[in-house]
Write a protein that holds these residues in place. Sequence first.
Motif, PDB file in Angstrom:
ATOM      1  N   GLU A  95       7.241   7.285  -9.474  1.00 37.44           N
ATOM      2  CA  GLU A  95       8.395   6.404  -9.344  1.00 37.44           C
ATOM      3  C   GLU A  95       7.964   5.046  -8.801  1.00 37.44           C
ATOM      4  OE1 GLU A  95      11.674   8.104  -7.256  1.00 37.44           O
ATOM      5  OE2 GLU A  95      11.294  10.117  -8.024  1.00 37.44           O
ATOM      6  N   VAL A  96       8.735   4.000  -9.128  1.00 43.34           N
ATOM      7  CA  VAL A  96       8.438   2.668  -8.614  1.00 43.34           C
ATOM      8  C   VAL A  96       9.517   2.256  -7.628  1.00 43.34           C
ATOM      9  CG1 VAL A  96       7.113   1.885 -10.594  1.00 43.34           C
ATOM     10  CG2 VAL A  96       9.589   1.606 -10.611  1.00 43.34           C
ATOM     11  N   TRP A  97       9.101   1.584  -6.566  1.00 42.71           N
ATOM     12  CA  TRP A  97      10.045   1.105  -5.554  1.00 42.71           C
ATOM     13  C   TRP A  97      10.317  -0.366  -5.784  1.00 42.71           C
ATOM     14  CZ3 TRP A  97       9.549  -2.778  -1.888  1.00 42.71           C
ATOM     15  CH2 TRP A  97      10.577  -2.854  -0.932  1.00 42.71           C
ATOM     16  N   THR A  98      11.590  -0.753  -5.773  1.00 43.17           N
ATOM     17  CA  THR A  98      11.964  -2.163  -5.852  1.00 43.17           C
ATOM     18  C   THR A  98      12.879  -2.473  -4.679  1.00 43.17           C
ATOM     19  OG1 THR A  98      13.841  -1.632  -7.308  1.00 43.17           O
ATOM     20  CG2 THR A  98      11.773  -2.305  -8.360  1.00 43.17           C
ATOM     21  N   ARG A 110      10.148 -10.384  -3.562  1.00 48.64           N
ATOM     22  CA  ARG A 110       8.809  -9.985  -3.131  1.00 48.64           C
ATOM     23  C   ARG A 110       7.827 -10.963  -3.744  1.00 48.64           C
ATOM     24  NH1 ARG A 110       8.144  -4.165  -5.339  1.00 48.64           N
ATOM     25  NH2 ARG A 110       6.263  -4.053  -4.087  1.00 48.64           N
ATOM     26  N   ARG A 111       7.136 -11.680  -2.878  1.00 46.94           N
ATOM     27  CA  ARG A 111       6.163 -12.642  -3.397  1.00 46.94           C
ATOM     28  C   ARG A 111       4.959 -11.944  -3.985  1.00 46.94           C
ATOM     29  NH1 ARG A 111       8.014 -14.785   1.136  1.00 46.94           N
ATOM     30  NH2 ARG A 111       6.441 -13.650   2.307  1.00 46.94           N
ATOM     31  N   GLY A 112       4.146 -12.698  -4.707  1.00 45.04           N
ATOM     32  CA  GLY A 112       3.005 -12.111  -5.395  1.00 45.04           C
ATOM     33  C   GLY A 112       1.707 -12.150  -4.631  1.00 45.04           C
ATOM     34  N   THR A 113       1.745 -12.391  -3.301  1.00 39.91           N
ATOM     35  CA  THR A 113       0.516 -12.503  -2.528  1.00 39.91           C
ATOM     36  C   THR A 113      -0.380 -11.281  -2.694  1.00 39.91           C
ATOM     37  OG1 THR A 113       1.828 -13.719  -0.897  1.00 39.91           O
ATOM     38  CG2 THR A 113      -0.396 -13.059  -0.251  1.00 39.91           C
ATOM     39  N   PHE A 114       0.235 -10.101  -2.578  1.00 37.33           N
ATOM     40  CA  PHE A 114      -0.528  -8.861  -2.705  1.00 37.33           C
ATOM     41  C   PHE A 114      -0.011  -8.009  -3.854  1.00 37.33           C
ATOM     42  CE2 PHE A 114      -0.516 -10.021   1.833  1.00 37.33           C
ATOM     43  CZ  PHE A 114      -1.863 -10.286   1.977  1.00 37.33           C
ATOM     44  N   LEU A 115       0.724  -8.619  -4.775  1.00 38.36           N
ATOM     45  CA  LEU A 115       1.316  -7.875  -5.879  1.00 38.36           C
ATOM     46  C   LEU A 115       0.615  -8.208  -7.179  1.00 38.36           C
ATOM     47  CD1 LEU A 115       5.098  -8.516  -5.164  1.00 38.36           C
ATOM     48  CD2 LEU A 115       3.862  -6.433  -4.729  1.00 38.36           C
ATOM     49  N   SER A 116       0.546  -7.222  -8.071  1.00 40.01           N
ATOM     50  CA  SER A 116       0.056  -7.523  -9.412  1.00 40.01           C
ATOM     51  C   SER A 116       1.108  -8.299 -10.184  1.00 40.01           C
ATOM     52  CB  SER A 116      -0.286  -6.222 -10.154  1.00 40.01           C
ATOM     53  OG  SER A 116       0.839  -5.365 -10.199  1.00 40.01           O
ATOM     54  N   ALA A 141       0.838  -1.208   0.000  1.00 49.15           N
ATOM     55  CA  ALA A 141       0.000   0.000   0.000  1.00 49.15           C
ATOM     56  C   ALA A 141       0.868   1.252   0.000  1.00 49.15           C
ATOM     57  CB  ALA A 141      -0.922  -0.015   1.224  1.00 49.15           C
ATOM     58  N   ALA A 142       1.945   1.231   0.796  1.00 46.60           N
ATOM     59  CA  ALA A 142       2.860   2.377   0.832  1.00 46.60           C
ATOM     60  C   ALA A 142       3.556   2.547  -0.516  1.00 46.60           C
ATOM     61  CB  ALA A 142       3.886   2.180   1.945  1.00 46.60           C
ATOM     62  N   SER A 143       3.966   1.432  -1.111  1.00 53.53           N
ATOM     63  CA  SER A 143       4.642   1.478  -2.409  1.00 53.53           C
ATOM     64  C   SER A 143       3.727   2.031  -3.496  1.00 53.53           C
ATOM     65  CB  SER A 143       5.118   0.072  -2.795  1.00 53.53           C
ATOM     66  OG  SER A 143       5.699   0.071  -4.076  1.00 53.53           O
ATOM     67  N   GLU A 144       2.472   1.582  -3.499  1.00 50.99           N
ATOM     68  CA  GLU A 144       1.515   2.050  -4.497  1.00 50.99           C
ATOM     69  C   GLU A 144       1.210   3.531  -4.306  1.00 50.99           C
ATOM     70  OE1 GLU A 144      -0.975   2.075  -7.750  1.00 50.99           O
ATOM     71  OE2 GLU A 144       0.478   0.551  -7.104  1.00 50.99           O
ATOM     72  N   THR A 145       1.080   3.964  -3.051  1.00 52.29           N
ATOM     73  CA  THR A 145       0.822   5.376  -2.778  1.00 52.29           C
ATOM     74  C   THR A 145       1.986   6.239  -3.259  1.00 52.29           C
ATOM     75  OG1 THR A 145      -0.496   4.794  -0.837  1.00 52.29           O
ATOM     76  CG2 THR A 145       0.301   7.055  -0.956  1.00 52.29           C
ATOM     77  N   TRP A 146       3.204   5.770  -3.055  1.00 49.33           N
ATOM     78  CA  TRP A 146       4.394   6.498  -3.502  1.00 49.33           C
ATOM     79  C   TRP A 146       4.419   6.589  -5.023  1.00 49.33           C
ATOM     80  CZ3 TRP A 146       7.749   9.960  -3.123  1.00 49.33           C
ATOM     81  CH2 TRP A 146       8.994   9.931  -3.751  1.00 49.33           C
TER      82      TRP A 146
END
Length: 269
Positions: A97-100, A106-112, A86-91
Amino acid sequence: MTELLDAVTDTALEDVQTILAEALIGAFHSAAGRIERDADKARDRMRVLDRDFDGSEAADVELQEATARARSGDAAMQAVEMIREAASETWTVASGEVWTAWRGSRRGTFLSAAQIEARLAIRAIREERTGSSHPGGPVVAFRGAPTADSPEDAGRIFDALNWALKAWPDMALATTGAKGAEKLAIKWSRQKGVKLVLARADFDTHGKAAPFRANDELLALEPTCCLTLVKSLDATRAGHDRPFGPAMNLGQKAVEAGLRHLPIRARAA
């Protein structure tokens, strides 16, 4: 994240808001990793207790407690991962910019789109294992110039990646995560739900050769296709934008290895 950005806007800290935002996201990423390790220890304890189970009430209670700790850890880890995303998406929404993650996967549990370490993917391919570290399908490698971040560059990068996804629907995208063109490619992977493999340049270990060592990792993934964008396609930058050496190097090495290489070019007039 929203409150952090509101607090630093129009202050002396605004110039370093990227560092602050990424530090906040990274803190949750680090916490998730620590919680996961604790849960793994509880699972290891479960296996030992299960193996040595003697049927006694004391052994049964101890096994149940270890099981509860492992399940609680898994739930906490998923909750912290959800906060991190959620913090990454808000940023991303606020800054573009994208955070990596600098370290770890990073698993895909909550990731697209899931993100995995290139070294883990290479090892999984070589050992022919299946699991979270295996790309799971054909790999498309991409390297692009840091200056190739104009709207025209973005359009052509997305066109090339959309073409690749149509050709290989179960593809994984492999890149180094460098700024500019490769950050745009990462945005595309998130939007499309395409698994991401990151081969980061390790400057601490390899110095100036790090971007080229990262190319070796990309090629070790045995990509089905290599896409490159060696300089910006924006006509206003053509006069002073030099070709990006690491992208040229990946294309040359791909051809030498007999791999398919497609340079991204401007649309035909």
